[in-house]
Design a protein around this motif. Structure first.
Motif, PDB file in Angstrom:
ATOM      1  N   LEU A  22       0.817  -1.212   0.000  1.00  0.00           N
ATOM      2  CA  LEU A  22       0.000   0.000   0.000  1.00  0.00           C
ATOM      3  C   LEU A  22       0.846   1.256   0.000  1.00  0.00           C
ATOM      4  O   LEU A  22       0.458   2.275  -0.565  1.00  0.00           O
ATOM      5  N   ASN A  23       2.011   1.201   0.676  1.00  0.00           N
ATOM      6  CA  ASN A  23       2.867   2.388   0.691  1.00  0.00           C
ATOM      7  C   ASN A  23       3.352   2.733  -0.709  1.00  0.00           C
ATOM      8  O   ASN A  23       3.381   3.895  -1.114  1.00  0.00           O
ATOM      9  N   LEU A  24       3.715   1.677  -1.466  1.00  0.00           N
ATOM     10  CA  LEU A  24       4.171   1.903  -2.833  1.00  0.00           C
ATOM     11  C   LEU A  24       3.045   2.454  -3.689  1.00  0.00           C
ATOM     12  O   LEU A  24       3.237   3.353  -4.503  1.00  0.00           O
ATOM     13  N   ALA A  25       1.846   1.914  -3.490  1.00  0.00           N
ATOM     14  CA  ALA A  25       0.688   2.404  -4.244  1.00  0.00           C
ATOM     15  C   ALA A  25       0.380   3.839  -3.879  1.00  0.00           C
ATOM     16  O   ALA A  25       0.096   4.674  -4.748  1.00  0.00           O
ATOM     17  N   SER A  26       0.448   4.172  -2.591  1.00  0.00           N
ATOM     18  CA  SER A  26       0.167   5.536  -2.134  1.00  0.00           C
ATOM     19  C   SER A  26       1.167   6.524  -2.702  1.00  0.00           C
ATOM     20  O   SER A  26       0.795   7.622  -3.139  1.00  0.00           O
ATOM     21  N   ASN A  27       2.447   6.123  -2.728  1.00  0.00           N
ATOM     22  CA  ASN A  27       3.472   7.015  -3.292  1.00  0.00           C
ATOM     23  C   ASN A  27       3.250   7.253  -4.778  1.00  0.00           C
ATOM     24  O   ASN A  27       3.466   8.342  -5.285  1.00  0.00           O
ATOM     25  N   SER A  28       2.804   6.186  -5.474  1.00  0.00           N
ATOM     26  CA  SER A  28       2.550   6.323  -6.905  1.00  0.00           C
ATOM     27  C   SER A  28       1.397   7.292  -7.154  1.00  0.00           C
ATOM     28  O   SER A  28       1.471   8.149  -8.045  1.00  0.00           O
ATOM     29  N   ILE A  29       0.342   7.194  -6.375  1.00  0.00           N
ATOM     30  CA  ILE A  29      -0.796   8.106  -6.514  1.00  0.00           C
ATOM     31  C   ILE A  29      -0.365   9.533  -6.200  1.00  0.00           C
ATOM     32  O   ILE A  29      -0.753  10.486  -6.870  1.00  0.00           O
ATOM     33  N   LYS A  30       0.448   9.667  -5.166  1.00  0.00           N
ATOM     34  CA  LYS A  30       0.929  10.988  -4.781  1.00  0.00           C
ATOM     35  C   LYS A  30       1.732  11.623  -5.912  1.00  0.00           C
ATOM     36  O   LYS A  30       1.545  12.805  -6.250  1.00  0.00           O
ATOM     37  N   GLN A  31       2.614  10.828  -6.540  1.00  0.00           N
ATOM     38  CA  GLN A  31       3.414  11.348  -7.633  1.00  0.00           C
ATOM     39  C   GLN A  31       2.542  11.741  -8.826  1.00  0.00           C
ATOM     40  O   GLN A  31       2.794  12.750  -9.499  1.00  0.00           O
ATOM     41  N   GLN A  32       1.499  10.936  -9.064  1.00  0.00           N
ATOM     42  CA  GLN A  32       0.576  11.266 -10.149  1.00  0.00           C
ATOM     43  C   GLN A  32      -0.147  12.591  -9.861  1.00  0.00           C
ATOM     44  O   GLN A  32      -0.308  13.435 -10.753  1.00  0.00           O
ATOM     45  N   CYS A  33      -0.590  12.771  -8.638  1.00  0.00           N
ATOM     46  CA  CYS A  33      -1.282  14.009  -8.262  1.00  0.00           C
ATOM     47  C   CYS A  33      -0.359  15.214  -8.383  1.00  0.00           C
ATOM     48  O   CYS A  33      -0.748  16.264  -8.901  1.00  0.00           O
ATOM     49  N   LEU A  34       0.879  15.070  -7.899  1.00  0.00           N
ATOM     50  CA  LEU A  34       1.832  16.174  -7.996  1.00  0.00           C
ATOM     51  C   LEU A  34       2.130  16.510  -9.450  1.00  0.00           C
ATOM     52  O   LEU A  34       2.269  17.682  -9.823  1.00  0.00           O
ATOM     53  N   SER A  35       2.220  15.471 -10.292  1.00  0.00           N
ATOM     54  CA  SER A  35       2.464  15.682 -11.715  1.00  0.00           C
ATOM     55  C   SER A  35       1.313  16.436 -12.354  1.00  0.00           C
ATOM     56  O   SER A  35       1.512  17.363 -13.158  1.00  0.00           O
ATOM     57  N   LEU A  36       0.080  16.071 -11.987  1.00  0.00           N
ATOM     58  CA  LEU A  36      -1.092  16.758 -12.522  1.00  0.00           C
ATOM     59  C   LEU A  36      -1.157  18.209 -12.040  1.00  0.00           C
ATOM     60  O   LEU A  36      -1.517  19.110 -12.795  1.00  0.00           O
ATOM     61  N   LEU A  37      -0.807  18.440 -10.786  1.00  0.00           N
ATOM     62  CA  LEU A  37      -0.823  19.795 -10.253  1.00  0.00           C
ATOM     63  C   LEU A  37       0.169  20.700 -10.988  1.00  0.00           C
ATOM     64  O   LEU A  37      -0.092  21.872 -11.222  1.00  0.00           O
ATOM     65  N   GLN A  38       1.303  20.151 -11.374  1.00  0.00           N
ATOM     66  CA  GLN A  38       2.301  20.936 -12.098  1.00  0.00           C
ATOM     67  C   GLN A  38       1.843  21.268 -13.508  1.00  0.00           C
ATOM     68  O   GLN A  38       2.270  22.267 -14.090  1.00  0.00           O
ATOM     69  N   ARG A  39       0.936  20.423 -14.056  1.00  0.00           N
ATOM     70  CA  ARG A  39       0.417  20.663 -15.409  1.00  0.00           C
ATOM     71  C   ARG A  39      -0.910  21.424 -15.400  1.00  0.00           C
ATOM     72  O   ARG A  39      -1.428  21.769 -16.450  1.00  0.00           O
ATOM     73  N   CYS A  40      -1.429  21.684 -14.236  1.00  0.00           N
ATOM     74  CA  CYS A  40      -2.750  22.307 -14.112  1.00  0.00           C
ATOM     75  C   CYS A  40      -2.722  23.726 -14.690  1.00  0.00           C
ATOM     76  O   CYS A  40      -1.763  24.472 -14.501  1.00  0.00           O
ATOM     77  N   SER A  41      -3.809  24.122 -15.380  1.00  0.00           N
ATOM     78  CA  SER A  41      -3.846  25.438 -16.018  1.00  0.00           C
ATOM     79  C   SER A  41      -5.122  26.219 -15.726  1.00  0.00           C
ATOM     80  O   SER A  41      -5.281  27.328 -16.235  1.00  0.00           O
ATOM     81  N   SER A  42      -6.025  25.688 -14.936  1.00  0.00           N
ATOM     82  CA  SER A  42      -7.257  26.416 -14.625  1.00  0.00           C
ATOM     83  C   SER A  42      -7.807  25.947 -13.291  1.00  0.00           C
ATOM     84  O   SER A  42      -7.461  24.859 -12.798  1.00  0.00           O
ATOM     85  N   MET A  43      -8.695  26.746 -12.704  1.00  0.00           N
ATOM     86  CA  MET A  43      -9.315  26.372 -11.438  1.00  0.00           C
ATOM     87  C   MET A  43     -10.246  25.172 -11.610  1.00  0.00           C
ATOM     88  O   MET A  43     -10.426  24.386 -10.679  1.00  0.00           O
ATOM     89  N   LYS A  44     -10.835  25.018 -12.786  1.00  0.00           N
ATOM     90  CA  LYS A  44     -11.691  23.853 -13.031  1.00  0.00           C
ATOM     91  C   LYS A  44     -10.878  22.576 -12.949  1.00  0.00           C
ATOM     92  O   LYS A  44     -11.296  21.589 -12.325  1.00  0.00           O
ATOM     93  N   GLN A  45      -9.698  22.581 -13.575  1.00  0.00           N
ATOM     94  CA  GLN A  45      -8.834  21.403 -13.493  1.00  0.00           C
ATOM     95  C   GLN A  45      -8.365  21.177 -12.056  1.00  0.00           C
ATOM     96  O   GLN A  45      -8.295  20.033 -11.587  1.00  0.00           O
TER      97      GLN A  45
END
Length: 524
Positions: A22-45
């Motif tokens: 679960l720790n590995l899965a949680s870290n993977s989700i966290k990295q995905q979220c951080l990656s999406l936040l860096q690509r975010c371009s609007s408040m809707k996203q």
């Protein structure tokens, strides 16, 4: 449920290929979220990503929270209120998240810098400890609002937490006190610093200039050089501002020589400061040379050049430059139009001035300020259109200040000394209603009475001034000799070379009389 696609087309949900880790899965989700936040371009996203964060249980992760706040505070599409709500609901927020919010409210992104104080109080209530990056933008918010008492309270908190030795905090403290016109406090903060950076020196020099202590600013610059610091572009911009206010062209040229010698980058800000200094010191050829050589210009550069040309009587050149500005991608601002109206005033272009005034408001959506109304009143006054000037002033949507009435009264004294049109008397009453105790106004009126032969009225007015203890501010003139500025005040013989100056003037007067006498004899 909205799931945003990743670059590799995977969705945000716990992967199934981690064999129960679960720790590995949680870290993977966290990295995905951080990656999406860096690509975010609007408040809707951002709201969509936020929903996934809540589902994944990452809403308490300080790094994830910090990324969300960074977007809300600094992205052009961000929302400070959204970020503020998010960080206040988070139980594991880090100081950097609060600092980002405070910075966002304190800078130009927000119209409400006072909100930075409330965020700081919420930070204190959350038991998050402020650090050295918290206070500089609190001081910036205080400077923007000229909130002296709040700034002193912030300084007390800095001392309480032992962060007063931080050079960044001290520098912003100097800027705060300088902006609030507390130059003694700014100097005290600077003098107490055991370690100073170039920014420290720039801050105290700027504080001196903002408080009209231009000679102290120059002394600070000399002390800075003696302490082993070399000036940068910011130092030179502030120094040029002091040269402009002092009218010291020689020192301004020396600063320009230093810029060239030290190979400093003449960026848009520094180039504009050079143009402004040369233009206001009357060296329009130098101002024009710097202006033409600049690779990058902005609206302030054009405005400085236009205003300089206008103030020295080059109205046609000023209007031509304004036309060139409009043909570029740069939009004029309120200073640009002030320069154009000034040019029209000196050239007697009443119709053109009226057109520019309308263009400012109806084409460029620039709401006229009191200085623009004053410039238009001057246009009418110089053209001897006294009734039109009076009608224009009385129909202003804002209350005219004494300067506008004084400008029109001066025009009346020049063009209609006998007040045949009846404007001068009405202007006089309006001016005395606003400034009944200003000696300069009363002297102007008394002089008008004297010029039309109303000696009793003039004598009565001057007697009334003496009884009330009113005096006109002494006239001042300056002259530059060998790089030094010499000041002369009307009625005061305080100059060190006063006796020699008077002796020289007497000699010149004698020579002029002798020359005139000899010329008369030669005619016969």
């Amino acid at each position: 449920m909205i799931r945003l696609p990743l670059v590799n087309n995977y969705l945000i949900y716990p992967p199934k290929s981690f064999n129960g880790n679960l720790n590995l899965a949680s870290n993977s989700i966290k990295q995905q979220c951080l990656s999406l936040l860096q690509r975010c371009s609007s408040m809707k996203q951002l709201s969509q990503i936020h929903a996934q964060i809540l589902i994944s249980g990452l809403h308490g992760d300080p790094y994830v929270v910090d990324e969300i706040i960074q977007f809300c505070a600094f992205h052009r599409s961000g929302s400070l209120s959204y970020g503020r709500f998010f960080v206040e609901q988070s139980k594991n927020s880090v100081p950097s998240s609060w600092n980002s919010l405070i910075k966002g409210y304190a800078t130009t992104k927000s119209d409400s810098p006072r909100e930075a104080f409330w965020v700081f109080l919420a930070m204190r209530r959350s038991e998050t400890r402020p650090n050295a990056l918290t206070y500089p933008f609190l001081f910036k918010a205080c400077a923007t609002l000229s909130a002296l008492e709040e700034g002193r309270q912030v300084q007390a908190d800095v001392l309480k937490r032992g962060m007063d030795s931080d050079v960044y905090v001290r520098n912003t403290m100097i800027h705060f006190y300088g902006t609030c016109r507390k130059i003694d406090d700014a100097r005290r903060v600077f003098d107490e610093m055991w370690f100073r950076s170039l920014v420290s020196w720039n801050s105290v020099i700027s504080a001196c200039v903002e408080n009209l202590q231009f000679r102290d600013a120059v002394r600070c610059f000399v002390n800075m050089r003696d302490s082993g610091f070399e000036p940068d572009e910011t130092t030179m911009v502030v120094l040029l501002s002091a040269c402009t206010e002092l009218g010291n062209l020689s020192f301004g040229k020396w600063v320009h020589a230093q810029i060239i010698e030290k190979r400093l980058v003449v960026n848009c800000q520094l180039g504009t400061a050079l143009v402004d200094m040369y233009a206001k010191c009357g060296a329009l050829d130098f101002a024009s040379s710097v202006f033409n050589r600049m690779l990058e210009r902005n609206v302030w550069t054009y405005s400085a050049m236009i205003l300089g040309l206008a103030q020295h009587g080059f109205a046609v050149e000023a209007i031509e430059l304004f036309t060139k500005l409009k043909s570029s991608s740069i939009k004029p601002n309120y200073v640009t139009f002030l320069g154009v109206l000034c040019a029209c005033s000196h050239a007697g272009l009443v119709k053109e001035a009226h057109n520019f005034f309308r263009e400012m408001e109806h084409v460029h959506n620039i709401k006229p300020m009191i200085v623009h109304y004053g410039a238009m009143a001057d246009v009418f006054g110089r053209a001897a259109l006294l009734k039109q000037a009076y009608a224009f002033i009385t129909n202003m949507p804002i209350n005219p200040d004494p300067t506008i009435w004084r400008t029109l009264l001066s025009a009346c004294n020049i063009h209609d000394i006998n007040d045949y049109e009846g404007v001068g008397e009405k202007v006089k009453r309006r001016l005395l209603e606003l400034e009944p105790r200003r000696g300069g106004n009363l002297v102007m009126i008394a002089n008008k009475y004297s010029e039309v032969g109303l000696w009793d009225k003039a004598a009565h007015l001057r007697s009334n001034m003496r009884d009330r203890g009113l005096k006109k501010a002494a006239g001042e003139s300056c002259i530059e000799v060998s790089g030094s500025i010499h000041r002369f005040l009307s009625g005061y013989n305080s100059h060190i070379a006063c006796e020699n100056i008077i002796l020289l003037l007497d000699q010149l007067s004698l020579h002029m009389i002798q020359y005139a006498t000899n010329s008369c004899f030669d005619m016969f």
